[in-house]
Design a protein around this motif. Structure first.
Motif: not given
Length: 124
Positions: A42-47, A101-103
């Motif tokens: 996961p990355h950024g706000k999607s953790v 970016a697309q996710i």
């Protein structure tokens, strides 16, 4: 259960309907539930979500990134591409900034669609 939101159906699945069927997408969801998907960090706000990449299709090869709601085993597609797609399909990983970016873009639309009830559910 596979949840296909209105946004993903229109922007990700519809352009590829000549290559993939809804059954290909559902079969991809089954693979994730069985643990056959490749986990993506996961990355950024999607953790708070768990992401997986899986192969879909038989004659034409494709990739799909989904997130899994672990408490109720609901699978939600976020990104569907042909393997030969040079921008996203050939390098569909968490290290590709175009994929990230697309996710992020699709995740915002998906969560909004789910909140507004603009989604269709399919049994796995």
């Amino acid at each position: 259960m596979l949840i296909l939101t209105k946004y993903i159906a229109k922007h990700e699945f519809k352009p590829l309907q000549k290559h993939f069927t809804i059954e290909d997408i559902i079969e991809g969801g089954r693979k994730v539930v069985k643990g056959l998907g490749q986990k993506i960090k996961p990355h950024g706000k999607s953790v708070k979500f768990r992401f997986f990449k899986i192969r879909i299709g038989s004659a034409v090869k494709g990739r799909m990134i989904v997130f899994l709601v672990s408490e109720n085993k609901k699978v939600v597609p976020l990104l569907i591409r042909l393997k030969k797609d040079k921008k996203l399909g050939m390098n569909m990983s968490a290290d590709n900034p175009n994929v990230i970016a697309q996710i992020d873009k699709n995740l915002g639309h998906v969560l909004d669609d789910i909140a507004k009830g603009k989604a269709e559910e399919f049994e796995l």
